[in-house]
Design an enzyme around this catalytic site. Sequence first.
Site, PDB file in Angstrom:
ATOM      1  N   ASN B  99     -57.958   3.009 -51.822  1.00 27.13           N
ATOM      2  CA  ASN B  99     -57.759   2.538 -53.189  1.00 27.13           C
ATOM      3  C   ASN B  99     -58.583   1.260 -53.342  1.00 27.13           C
ATOM      4  O   ASN B  99     -58.274   0.238 -52.728  1.00 27.13           O
ATOM      5  CB  ASN B  99     -56.253   2.302 -53.399  1.00 27.13           C
ATOM      6  CG  ASN B  99     -55.924   1.803 -54.791  1.00 27.13           C
ATOM      7  OD1 ASN B  99     -56.014   0.610 -55.048  1.00 27.13           O
ATOM      8  ND2 ASN B  99     -55.534   2.694 -55.679  1.00 27.13           N
ATOM      9  N   CYS B 130     -54.401  -2.138 -61.950  1.00 27.25           N
ATOM     10  CA  CYS B 130     -53.327  -2.942 -61.350  1.00 27.25           C
ATOM     11  C   CYS B 130     -52.885  -4.016 -62.336  1.00 27.25           C
ATOM     12  O   CYS B 130     -53.685  -4.854 -62.751  1.00 27.25           O
ATOM     13  CB  CYS B 130     -53.792  -3.599 -60.060  1.00 27.25           C
ATOM     14  SG  CYS B 130     -52.483  -4.613 -59.331  1.00 27.25           S
TER      15      CYS B 130
END
EC number: 1.3.-.-
Lengths: 257, 303
Positions: B99, B130
């Site tokens: 990721n 995020c």
Amino acid sequence: MSKKFVEEFKVVENIALNSSNFLIKLLSKKALPQIAPGQFVNVEVKNSKEIFLRRPFSVFEVDYTQNTMSLIVKILGRGSKKLTEAEDGDTINIVYPLGKSFSYPEKEDKVLLIGGGSGVAPMLFLAKESGLVKENVDILLGARSKEDHIDVSDYAKYGNLHYTTEDGSLGEKGFVTHHSIFEQINNYNKIYACGPDAMMKAVAKIAKKEGVFCEVSLENLMACGFGVCLCCIEPTQKGNLCICTEGPVFNIKELKW
Amino acid sequence: MVNLKVKIDDLDLKNPVMTASGTSGFAEELTDFYDVGQLGGLLLKGTTLKNRDGNAYPRMAETASGMLNAVGLQNKGIDYFIENIYPRIKDYNTPLIVNVNGSTVEEYIAVTEKVNELDKIPAIELNISCPNVKEGGMSFGISCPSAEAVTREVRRVYDKTLIVKLSPNVTDITEIAKAVEGQGADSVSLVNTFLGMAIDSEKRIPLLSTVTGGLSGPAIKPIALRMVWQVYNAVKIPVIGMGGIMNAADAIEFMLAGATAVQVGTAIFKDPFIPVQIIKGIEEYLERHKILSVSELVGCLQM
């Protein structure tokens, strides 16, 4: 890395130790793995819409012959309250054994174990498992008042029991660090402590000043308990570390206290 | 015997169940419980160019049917991963997907280029969603031009499977999905956490050090499911669905809504075995419904 398990334990005993602490004895269907003092378990709170995550508790006692494990559960909120309502025969789902344990003392060590509130659990487990003779072990337990203390007289065979209470109703009056034992703290080679943060910080401050080895068991909000969520961090000399996997036991030298 | 295999671009998965980034560390922690080779794939912890300490404590708050987190991408950086973690995990018998995170497009590119060198990493998940970092992160994923720009630049340097993880914190997630598809994304994964907050009413303080954080868990499932369905109907590339999946029925709902594969996240905190239980549950479902291949479920919602 060590093998961990998720298992349904059967509740075989749930005793109120005082108004806020309960002793829950749990039976495993299979032989328990080795569990060391300071390690913890993460307990599921069943049938609650409000409670999503597990709750961590130190292990208080393990009986490998009976395959039982005991926890002292202090009511802190809705999750722990619900656990204390468990009845004999109920099952409780547990992830275990988690975290690092206390380092075992050497045979010749003079040891001081300090427990505050439900922090007595891993201290008494350590006293029992340390292999030291009673003369070399002092167990100092602190609470607000006599009623808040848990009866641990059975543990007198593993160490000399000492008490403090904030109101003076049992043992010496004041916080644990006010106890007269601290007047000769250099008599000890090793100090181990578990309890409220303020208590452990006060103990650590004295141990640091006197240069005595000291390990403390920290507690923090955690989600997983096995190192994947990175929520339960403690700032240390090595950066932010997870209490659940790098702890819960830390040598005070590692901490930024 | 039912067929659980699915394909995401060039990525062959033995089953459609993967773990979501940030919920299974770098996979080693799960090996304390079981053989991770059973899983369809592992999305590794969000990785940045340099070491990040993450946000201050408290980083977590329990909420009704879920939790808020504000970890802030704590990780030791891509070089540490390559030198110290990758050698230990590279031979796990399941695809490992890094990721990738960054504060700037250049950082995303730098991390991707380093991952591209790793033989045993067949795909990356570009995290432009995020919500817990001040700079970069979600800001790339909430507007089409920035999502396009970062996807385009990463695509230029990466020839393996490129998955782009989308944020639900947008007005229309299909626009972002179409934007990254247009720049060469091989797949989109959705959804990341929902921006939320929690307050201690007695102390009158926020429960997270960052005030706001990312909501995950069963609380978000219906919204995530809706977004997967919308995106499935808007793009041609495979969709990977996630958001509050707790059991096989949840996973199957996501596949019916259009997900080719799913990621299980917060459920792992509750029980690390849930992903393997879901695989078994999907198998049982297929047998019960006499469906030969799990891919037959994808997008088969009957209207």
